[in-house]
Design an enzyme around this catalytic site. Structure first.
Site, PDB file in Angstrom:
ATOM      1  N   TRP A 212       0.838  -1.208   0.000  1.00 36.04           N
ATOM      2  CA  TRP A 212       0.000   0.000   0.000  1.00 36.04           C
ATOM      3  C   TRP A 212       0.869   1.253   0.000  1.00 36.04           C
ATOM      4  O   TRP A 212       0.393   2.352  -0.251  1.00 36.04           O
ATOM      5  CB  TRP A 212      -0.907   0.004   1.230  1.00 36.04           C
ATOM      6  CG  TRP A 212      -0.196   0.281   2.544  1.00 36.04           C
ATOM      7  CD1 TRP A 212       0.915  -0.353   3.030  1.00 36.04           C
ATOM      8  CD2 TRP A 212      -0.542   1.275   3.522  1.00 36.04           C
ATOM      9  NE1 TRP A 212       1.265   0.166   4.251  1.00 36.04           N
ATOM     10  CE2 TRP A 212       0.396   1.158   4.579  1.00 36.04           C
ATOM     11  CE3 TRP A 212      -1.548   2.229   3.617  1.00 36.04           C
ATOM     12  CZ2 TRP A 212       0.355   1.967   5.719  1.00 36.04           C
ATOM     13  CZ3 TRP A 212      -1.583   3.039   4.748  1.00 36.04           C
ATOM     14  CH2 TRP A 212      -0.646   2.900   5.780  1.00 36.04           C
ATOM     15  N   ASP A 213       2.153   1.076   0.278  1.00 39.43           N
ATOM     16  CA  ASP A 213       3.105   2.189   0.287  1.00 39.43           C
ATOM     17  C   ASP A 213       2.932   3.033  -0.978  1.00 39.43           C
ATOM     18  O   ASP A 213       3.009   4.257  -0.947  1.00 39.43           O
ATOM     19  CB  ASP A 213       4.555   1.671   0.310  1.00 39.43           C
ATOM     20  CG  ASP A 213       4.854   0.730   1.467  1.00 39.43           C
ATOM     21  OD1 ASP A 213       3.942   0.001   1.883  1.00 39.43           O
ATOM     22  OD2 ASP A 213       6.001   0.715   1.938  1.00 39.43           O
TER      23      ASP A 213
ATOM     24  N   GLU B  60       0.876  -2.226  12.424  1.00 39.73           N
ATOM     25  CA  GLU B  60       1.128  -3.671  12.472  1.00 39.73           C
ATOM     26  C   GLU B  60       1.443  -4.190  13.867  1.00 39.73           C
ATOM     27  O   GLU B  60       1.782  -5.357  14.031  1.00 39.73           O
ATOM     28  CB  GLU B  60       2.262  -4.017  11.498  1.00 39.73           C
ATOM     29  CG  GLU B  60       1.859  -3.765  10.062  1.00 39.73           C
ATOM     30  CD  GLU B  60       2.879  -4.251   9.053  1.00 39.73           C
ATOM     31  OE1 GLU B  60       3.995  -4.604   9.445  1.00 39.73           O
ATOM     32  OE2 GLU B  60       2.528  -4.275   7.860  1.00 39.73           O
TER      33      GLU B  60
ATOM     34  N   LYS C  90       3.082   0.803  15.952  1.00 35.60           N
ATOM     35  CA  LYS C  90       4.302   0.805  15.149  1.00 35.60           C
ATOM     36  C   LYS C  90       4.337   2.064  14.271  1.00 35.60           C
ATOM     37  O   LYS C  90       5.389   2.589  13.942  1.00 35.60           O
ATOM     38  CB  LYS C  90       4.282  -0.442  14.263  1.00 35.60           C
ATOM     39  CG  LYS C  90       5.480  -0.629  13.385  1.00 35.60           C
ATOM     40  CD  LYS C  90       5.286  -1.886  12.521  1.00 35.60           C
ATOM     41  CE  LYS C  90       6.481  -2.146  11.628  1.00 35.60           C
ATOM     42  NZ  LYS C  90       6.218  -3.212  10.648  1.00 35.60           N
ATOM     43  N   GLN C  91       3.134   2.522  13.885  1.00 35.79           N
ATOM     44  CA  GLN C  91       3.063   3.604  12.895  1.00 35.79           C
ATOM     45  C   GLN C  91       1.724   4.309  12.965  1.00 35.79           C
ATOM     46  O   GLN C  91       0.797   3.843  13.630  1.00 35.79           O
ATOM     47  CB  GLN C  91       3.251   3.006  11.510  1.00 35.79           C
ATOM     48  CG  GLN C  91       2.172   2.006  11.119  1.00 35.79           C
ATOM     49  CD  GLN C  91       2.655   1.018  10.067  1.00 35.79           C
ATOM     50  OE1 GLN C  91       2.995  -0.111  10.396  1.00 35.79           O
ATOM     51  NE2 GLN C  91       2.675   1.450   8.817  1.00 35.79           N
TER      52      GLN C  91
HETATM   53  C1  BGC Z   1       5.072  -1.322   7.499  1.00 35.21           C
HETATM   54  C2  BGC Z   1       4.025  -1.432   6.441  1.00 35.21           C
HETATM   55  C3  BGC Z   1       4.677  -1.262   5.076  1.00 35.21           C
HETATM   56  C4  BGC Z   1       5.813  -2.240   4.907  1.00 35.21           C
HETATM   57  C5  BGC Z   1       6.571  -2.036   3.606  1.00 35.21           C
HETATM   58  C6  BGC Z   1       6.174  -2.325   7.248  1.00 35.21           C
HETATM   59  O1  BGC Z   1       7.189  -2.164   8.181  1.00 35.21           O
HETATM   60  O2  BGC Z   1       4.527  -1.568   8.773  1.00 35.21           O
HETATM   61  O3  BGC Z   1       3.034  -0.462   6.622  1.00 35.21           O
HETATM   62  O4  BGC Z   1       3.739  -1.446   4.080  1.00 35.21           O
HETATM   63  O5  BGC Z   1       6.729  -2.074   5.957  1.00 35.21           O
HETATM   64  O6  BGC Z   1       7.173  -0.791   3.580  1.00 35.21           O
END
Ligand code: BGC
Length: 761
Positions: free
Chosen positions: A357-358, A484, A594-595
């Site tokens: 999804w990035d 996550e 985490k984010q």
């Molecule tokens: C992040 C995800 C991201 C992935 C790839 C993970 O560490 O939590 O949101 O899509 O990295 O960049």
């Protein structure tokens, strides 16, 4: 050479970790191919290096062992391949090989020139016998010839005249990198490429190689050319899947020997006959002067910077970092519908070349606003995998619709751990969101009729099937939001809003296409019924959005606020990122992010809540977010800007700007963090610039960080080229081309005809 376009470092430190990071930082890519910046001459035994050349979207299929075979779990994944290596060039003086680890390195530097589109390395080296050479190497992945990578290698004897030997290699026996202890790269090494045959033709070697399982073929070609007075040019010696060519030069003191190595790549996904394509491209490219390729590279980049330049006055270091990030985006983005943008671009093997999804939520906005054709291509790529997303939806138990995979190359789900993989349903809504954004920025309804709307209708169908009705509200259970560290939850606030937006746009597009007489082909193609549109609308209107009265915030999901808060005080610094030190189950039980998740929702879907709720939510989540993901600080910066928290916004922005150049996440060796780079752009345009793209138009609310004198950016909105300059006197909007257009500034609607000026608020 203009300093502002150069990112330069001294290379005297031969520290292994720094070398690995620089392999990434100085990689060359053009969206089709990527080559890490390995030393041509190699490294001594015992040095760790990730010597890699990659093709976007070119993959093999690997087994993904599931310890417990549950129904529908992905058991195979696609992996981006390290294809043949053409980087090796060795220089010998009296039998002694030039090496950064031998003799004496008198000076050494390397740099990236973002205006001319090449990287360079300059070394003054003294051999153990006292002979000195000046070596200058330029490397370029051509934007005008996407299949071509060139090494322009010049050796100048400084204090002698005499024999210099150059040996150039083309190595087809390569493997991917692996690290069994890091979940962010492949855990096992496997021979993915099987040599088919090699040929030498017209002074070039070609190695033809097949993948083990995906039925694909790649052909790489190498051609060496030299311009020096007296040279004995050896035959190309091809043995197995390895070619070598040797040149013995009688070099003169002070006169440069120029050795140019062309490498071409052709794969069987794009080219019917990879070998013929490689040969044709080699002939074409090696028959024009190299200066022509440099000129075309410059022209391409002049155009790119013209539409996407971001300038900051008052902080040169930060400005350089922002420019570096934008350059990496154009290097990484796929330029044909066979590929997308990998999480690490084409700079390394982290996340195995997968698309997440990035792309849609972090990188695509940059292209939507500055280069809509590239953005359209990204939608086309997703469209090309829509059938796979339909298949994926069936695997997940949905009777209808499409569910995009969490990570993929050609469209199949490649995530082996579903709680933070397939469960991230929001990716389907994210793809719908960015498809709508493309439409809002361009007004391209024809493309929506042809492709975009089908994505949106099919993902809307999936949401209706996924959710359920409970006490008059539409709810979504057992999903994972962007964060996550919290998995498999009910009513993740971000996901529900994202589904709501997807449903809203399915209804809206149905009407728009119907009014424009463009609905029939797509409706017929997918058998779309009017009754489904009613269903979409009902679910959209009744979407449940969690809200906590007591705290006045949106809980991340139904159970989030009932959990204990993570013990941050007693977590040692070296335990971050938590994912490398704690069992997932342990992490999931706590309030720790985490984010950005709810905070991301407050940016993307800001109209869903009032400012007070957003303010309280931000303050709440700010305390419990580790930013262990590189997708986080940029979003916190944007929302801090929205809330007028200038210092916080600036601090988070700085963290995101320098992430790779300072290796702050300690894994830049595995590749750049492209999402962060796109997010860093957004932190300026959406954050400080207060830009939003909505159905109601383009909105701006610029602020000037006190550390800066001014900043400027450009965007293309409904075909108009608009420049925005923010300085201490205020903001000036200039319509550089196109018809007058309505924009909103600090909430006020106005017509931009030539230019408009607003004092800062
Ligand atoms: C992040 C995800 C991201 C992935 C790839 C993970 O560490 O939590 O949101 O899509 O990295 O960049």
């Amino acid at each position: 050479m203009s300093e502002k376009w150069i990112y330069k470092i001294d290379d005297l430190k031969m520290d292994n970790e720094a070398l690995l990071v620089n392999e990434t930082i100085f990689h060359n890519a053009n969206g089709y191919i990527g080559v890490r910046s390995n030393f041509e001459e190699g490294y001594p035994e015992g040095y760790d290096t990730i010597r890699g050349s990659y093709i976007n979207g070119f993959y093999d299929i690997t087994e993904m062992k599931q310890a417990e075979k549950l129904f529908g779990m992905a058991e195979e994944k696609e992996t981006m391949l390290n294809v043949a290596d053409g980087q090796t060039i060795c220089v010998y003086l009296d039998g002694k090989k030039f090496s950064m680890f031998d003799g004496e390195v008198l000076s050494s530097s390397r740099w990236l020139d973002m205006q001319n589109g090449y990287t360079a390395r300059k070394v003054l080296w003294k051999a153990p016998n006292g002979k000195e050479v000046d070596i200058e190497i330029r490397r370029m992945a051509s934007f005008s010839h996407l299949q071509v990578f060139v090494i322009d290698y010049q050796v100048t004897p400084v204090n002698f005249s005499g024999e210099v030997i150059i040996e150039s290699e083309h190595q087809g026996n390569v493997r991917n990198y692996c690290n069994p202890n890091d979940p962010r790269v492949a855990g096992e090494s496997f021979q993915h490429l099987i040599p088919d045959h090699g040929v030498v033709e017209n002074g070039a070697s070609y190695l033809i190689t097949n993948t083990v399982s995906s039925g694909l073929q790649v052909c790489t070609g190498v051609k060496n050319t030299i311009s020096a007075g007296e040279t004995e040019t050896g035959e190309i010696v091809l043995e197995g899947h390895h070619a070598v060519q040797k040149f013995i030069i009688q070099a003169k003191q002070g006169e440069a020997v120029r050795f140019v190595k062309y490498m071409v790549f052709a794969d069987s996904i794009r080219y019917q006959d990879a070998q013929t394509s490689a040969k044709d491209e080699m002939e074409a490219v090696s028959s024009v002067p190299l200066e022509q390729l440099y000129k075309e590279q410059r022209e391409y980049l002049d155009k790119f910077w013209e539409s996407s330049a971001l300038e900051i006055d008052g902080d040169d270091a930060l400005c350089a970092a922002v420019r570096y990030n934008a350059y990496q985006l154009i290097q990484s983005v796929g330029k044909d519908p066979y590929c997308d943008i990998a999480a690490k671009g084409l700079s390394g093997e982290g996340y195995e070349g997968h698309y997440f999804w990035d792309t849609e939520m972090y990188m695509q906005p940059f292209f939507t606003l500055t280069n809509p054709e590239v953005s359209k291509n990204l939608v086309e790529y997703r469209y090309s995998t829509l059938d796979k997303a339909r298949e994926n939806a069936r695997i997940l138990g949905h009777k209808k619709g499409a569910a995009y995979p969490w990570r993929t190359i050609r469209g199949r789900e490649c995530s082996g751990y579903f709680p933070s993989g397939s469960a991230q349903y929001h990716i389907s809504g994210d793809i719908a969101y960015s498809t709508v954004a493309y439409y809002l920025a361009t007004g391209d309804l024809d493309f929506m009729a042809e492709k975009g709307a089908e994505i949106i209708f099919e993902t809307a169908r999936m949401w209706v099937d996924l959710g359920c009705w409970h006490k008059g509200t539409f709810q979504i259970h057992e999903v994972t939001g962007p964060d996550e560290y919290t998995c498999l939850v009910s009513n993740n606030y971000y996901t529900n809003l994202n589904a709501q937006y997807n449903l809203h746009w399915a209804v809206r597009l149905y009407k728009l296409l119907k009014e424009a007489g463009k609905l029939e082909p797509v409706a017929e193609r997918i058998g779309l019924q009017e009754s489904e549109i009613e269903e979409f609308e009902k679910a959209e209107k009744a979407m449940y959005l969690p809200y906590d009265e007591k705290l006045g915030i949106n809980p991340q999901d139904d159970s989030f606020l009932n959990k204990a808060v993570w013990d941050f005080e007693n977590t040692p610094k070296e335990d971050y990122p938590l994912l490398l030190h704690y069992h997932p189950m342990h992490i999931y039980r706590y309030q720790v992010c985490k984010q950005a998740d709810t905070v991301l929702a407050h940016f993307i879907f800001e109209d869903a809540q009032d400012m007070e709720t957003i303010r309280k939510s931000f303050a709440y989540y700010d305390k419990i977010t580790t930013h262990d993901s590189s997708l986080s600080t940029c979003i916190y910066s944007i929302v801090a800007s929205k809330l007028g928290l200038a210092d916080k916004a600036y601090e988070y922005f700085g963290d995101s700007a320098k992430l790779d150049l300072f290796n702050t996440h300690q894994n830049t060796k595995d590749g750049i963090h492209t999402a962060n780079m796109g997010g860093n752009y957004m932190a300026i345009v959406y954050g400080f610039g207060g830009f939003r793209l909505k159905e109601s138009g383009a909105w701006f609310a610029p602020a000037l960080p006190k550390q800066w004198d001014a900043y400027r950016f450009k965007l293309i909105y409904l075909g108009r080229h608009i420049q925005v300059v923010v300085n201490k006197e205020g903001t000036t909007f200039t319509l550089e081309s196109g018809e007058p257009v309505q924009i909103h500034v600090y909430g006020e609607e106005c017509l931009l005809e030539n230019s408009l000026h607003f004092p800062l608020k």
